[in-house]
Write an enzyme that holds these catalytic residues in place. Structure first.
Site, PDB file in Angstrom:
ATOM      1  N   LYS A 155       0.847  -1.196   0.000  1.00  0.00           N
ATOM      2  CA  LYS A 155       0.000   0.000   0.000  1.00  0.00           C
ATOM      3  C   LYS A 155       0.881   1.243   0.000  1.00  0.00           C
ATOM      4  O   LYS A 155       1.871   1.283  -0.700  1.00  0.00           O
ATOM      5  CB  LYS A 155      -0.998  -0.068   1.157  1.00  0.00           C
ATOM      6  N   ASP A 191      -5.077  -7.788   9.449  1.00  0.00           N
ATOM      7  CA  ASP A 191      -6.459  -7.272   9.506  1.00  0.00           C
ATOM      8  C   ASP A 191      -7.501  -8.300   9.044  1.00  0.00           C
ATOM      9  O   ASP A 191      -8.634  -8.313   9.537  1.00  0.00           O
ATOM     10  CB  ASP A 191      -6.610  -5.947   8.730  1.00  0.00           C
TER      11      ASP A 191
HETATM   12  C1  BGC Z   1      -1.424  -6.450   2.811  1.00  0.00           C
HETATM   13  C2  BGC Z   1      -2.231  -7.430   3.647  1.00  0.00           C
HETATM   14  C3  BGC Z   1      -3.510  -6.781   4.119  1.00  0.00           C
HETATM   15  C4  BGC Z   1      -4.270  -6.173   2.942  1.00  0.00           C
HETATM   16  C5  BGC Z   1      -5.547  -5.498   3.360  1.00  0.00           C
HETATM   17  C6  BGC Z   1      -2.283  -5.845   1.725  1.00  0.00           C
HETATM   18  O1  BGC Z   1      -1.565  -4.874   1.033  1.00  0.00           O
HETATM   19  O2  BGC Z   1      -0.314  -7.096   2.234  1.00  0.00           O
HETATM   20  O3  BGC Z   1      -1.478  -7.893   4.743  1.00  0.00           O
HETATM   21  O4  BGC Z   1      -4.304  -7.742   4.767  1.00  0.00           O
HETATM   22  O5  BGC Z   1      -3.445  -5.252   2.278  1.00  0.00           O
HETATM   23  O6  BGC Z   1      -5.343  -4.448   4.234  1.00  0.00           O
END
Ligand code: BGC
Length: 460
Positions: A155, A191
Site C-alpha cells: 500500500k 487485519d
Molecule cells: C497487505 C495485507 C492486508 C491487505 C488489506 C495488503 O496490502 O499485504 O497484509 O491484509 O493489504 O489491508
C-alpha cells in the site's frame, strides 16, 4: 461506443477465464503451504499461530492497536462473557502523515508509541499492563503469535529499516526509548484475521476473513496437517494467504492490461502485489484515469481534450467510481470538477469505464474467494459446504456490485457474508482473548494430568 467497447475488452474476464485464474490460485496456495516450495511462492500462505476461532467463553479487558491505512488507532476493548458482547470502551485515532509513511521505521514507531502513551494517559491505564493485540495489515512471517517479521511494505507505506525486522521488538524499543510506560504480551494480527475473529464472535461458523479496501487479502482456517511449515498435525490454524501477491511470478501475465502495467510501473513497489493492483482501492481510480486518458487521446472522449487534472496521477479517486455508477448526475459533477468539457455521451462512456473496472475487481475477488471456500470444502471431504465470510474494507462496503457478484463461482458452497464493524481493531482483542482461553485450557488440562499422575503414584 462500439470502438470504446473494443478498448475495454481486455478487462472483461469470462467465466472460463475466471475458472483458470481460480485453478492457478489453488496451485499457488498449495505451493505457499509447502515446506520446500514456500520460499519461492507468490502467494505466501503465512501461518498466523491463531489456532481457534471464538467459542463465546472469552472475557476481559484488552488494548488493541491498528495500523494499516493512513491512520493508526488505539482501542480499549472489553469482552463480556455473560452478555456475549464485545464493547469498544474508548478509542483514539492518530493520523500518519505521508512523511512518516515514507520515513524511517524509528520515526514510525516513535509516533505510534507517542499516540499510545497519550491514550493510556487519557484512560488512566498507565499503571495497568493490559494484554495487547496489534493489527498490523502487512505481510509478516510469524514465528509465534508475538514474533512477527515484516516481509515487505505494501500500500502506501515504505519506512526504512523495518523489512526483515520483528515488529513487536521495534514497538517495544520505541516504548522503552520513552520510558513513561510499559507493555506486556503482544499478539500480532493481520487485519483479515482480526476481521474473521471479530465476526467469529457473532457467528461461530465464520472461518474466513476478507478485506477489499486500500489493499486486498484473505485468511481462512486450514487443517494443521496441511500447514507443513509448522509442527503438529492436529487441529487447525488460520492462514493469511496474502493473495495480493498472486501473479508476482508472472502467472497472471495473460490477463494484465497495458493499464495494469503502467499502474505497477509508477507505483512505489513495482513488481509487487500484482493481484492487489487489479482489485483494491489504492489502484482502481488510477486504472480508470489511465483508461479515460487513452480514450481521450483516441478522440473517443471529451472531443480529444484532456484536462490538467486528468493528466495528473491519482486525481481520479477510487470513490468516484461508485459515485459515478450510482448515477449520471454524479458523473457530470465529477467530470466538471476535473476540469473536463463533456456531453451526455461522454458521461455515459465514463460510467461504462467505471463499471468495467469495478466489475473486473469484483469478479477477480470472487474467483479468489471461491478458491478458498472450495479448498475448505475439499479439506473436510464434504459434497456441500455452508460457511461464513467476515468482510471489511471501503471498496466492499461502498460498492453495490461487490457482494452479489461473489457467488457465481461456488455452486457447491453456500456463502454468507458478515460485514465487520470495527473488525480489525476489535479482532485484535479477540485474538488475544482466544489465545488466553486456550492457554488457560491447556494449563487446566496439564494440572488435571498432573493430578492423575499423582494418583497413579499413590496407587502404585
Ligand atoms: C497487505 C495485507 C492486508 C491487505 C488489506 C495488503 O496490502 O499485504 O497484509 O491484509 O493489504 O489491508
Amino acid at each position: 461506443e462500439v470502438i470504446v467497447v473494443k478498448h475495454l475488452e481486455p478487462f472483461r474476464l469470462s467465466l472460463e477465464k475466471l475458472k483458470v485464474v481460480s485453478t492457478r490460485l489453488r496451485k499457488d496456495m498449495i505451493r505457499g503451504l509447502g515446506k520446500h516450495t514456500h520460499h519461492r511462492a507468490a502467494v505466501k500462505m503465512l501461518p498466523t499461530f491463531v489456532r481457534a476461532t471464538p467459542d463465546g467463553t472469552e472475557k476481559g479487558d484488552f488494548l488493541a492497536l491498528d495500523l494499516g491505512g493512513t491512520n493508526f488507532r488505539v482501542l480499549h476493548v472489553r469482552v463480556m462473557e455473560e452478555e456475549q458482547k464485545m464493547v469498544k470502551m474508548d478509542s483514539q485515532l492518530c493520523a500518519i502523515p505521508q512523511e512518516i509513511m515514507l520515513g524511517t521505521g524509528e520515526q514510525l514507531f516513535d509516533h505510534i508509541a507517542a499516540c499510545l502513551s497519550e491514550f493510556l494517559d487519557s484512560q488512566n491505564l498507565k499503571g495497568q499492563t493490559l494484554p495487547m493485540g496489534f493489527t498490523f495489515s502487512f505481510p509478516c512471517e510469524q514465528k509465534e503469535i508475538d514474533k512477527s517479521i515484516l516481509i515487505r511494505w505494501t500500500k502506501g507505506f515504505n519506512c526504512s529499516g523495518v523489512e526483515g525486522e520483528d515488529v513487536v521488538k521495534l514497538l517495544k524499543e520505541a516504548i522503552h526509548r520513552r520510558g513513561d510506560y510499559d507493555i506486556s504480551s503482544v499478539a500480532m494480527v493481520n487485519d483479515t484475521v482480526g476481521t474473521m475473529m471479530s465476526c467469529g464472535y457473532r457467528d461461530q461458523t465464520c472461518e474466513i476473513g476478507m478485506i477489499i479496501g486500500t489493499g486486498t487479502n484473505a485468511c481462512y482456517m486450514e487443517e494443521m496437517k496441511n500447514v507443513k511449515r509448522v509442527e503438529g498435525e492436529d487441529g487447525q490454524m488460520c492462514i493469511n494467504t496474502e493473495w495480493g501477491g498472486f501473479g508476482d511470478d508472472g502467472s497472471l501475465e495473460d490477463i494484465l492490461t497495458e493499464f495494469d502495467k503502467v499502474v505497477d510501473r509508477t507505483s512505489i513497489n513495482p513488481g509487487v502485489h500484482t493481484f492487489e493492483k487489479m482489485i483494491s482501492g489504492m489502484y482502481l481510480g488510477e486504472i480508470v484515469r489511465l483508461v479515460l486518458m487513452k480514450l481521450t487521446e483516441k478522440k473517443l472522449l471529451f472531443k480529444g481534450e484532456v484536462s490538467e487534472a486528468l493528466r495528473t496521477k491519482e486525481t481520479f479517486e477510487t470513490k468516484f467510481i461508485s459515485m459515478i455508477e450510482d448515477g449520471l448526475e454524479n458523473a457530470k459533477k465529477i467530470l466538471t470538477e476535473l476540469g473536463l468539457t463533456w456531453d451526455l455521451v461522454d458521461a455515459r462512456v465514463v460510467r461504462l469505464v467505471c463499471e468495467t473496472i469495478s466489475s473486473r475487481s469484483a469478479r477477480l475477488c470472487a474467483a479468489a474467494l471461491a478458491t478458498i471456500v472450495d479448498r475448505i470444502r475439499v479439506n473436510r471431504g464434504l459434497p456441500h459446504l455452508k460457511t461464513t465470510v467476515g468482510v471489511d474494507g471501503t471498496v466492499y462496503k461502498k460498492h453495490p456490485k461487490m457482494q452479489p457478484s461473489m457467488h457465481f463461482l461456488t455452486p457447491d458452497c453456500k456463502i454468507k457474508f458478515l460485514v465487520s464493524e470495527d473488525g480489525s481493531g476489535k479482532g485484535a482483542a479477540m485474538v488475544t482473548a482466544v489465545a488466553q482461553r486456550l492457554a488457560l485450557q491447556s494449563r487446566l488440562l496439564e494440572e488435571s494430568d498432573g493430578e492423575e499422575d499423582e494418583e497413579e503414584k499413590v496407587r502404585s
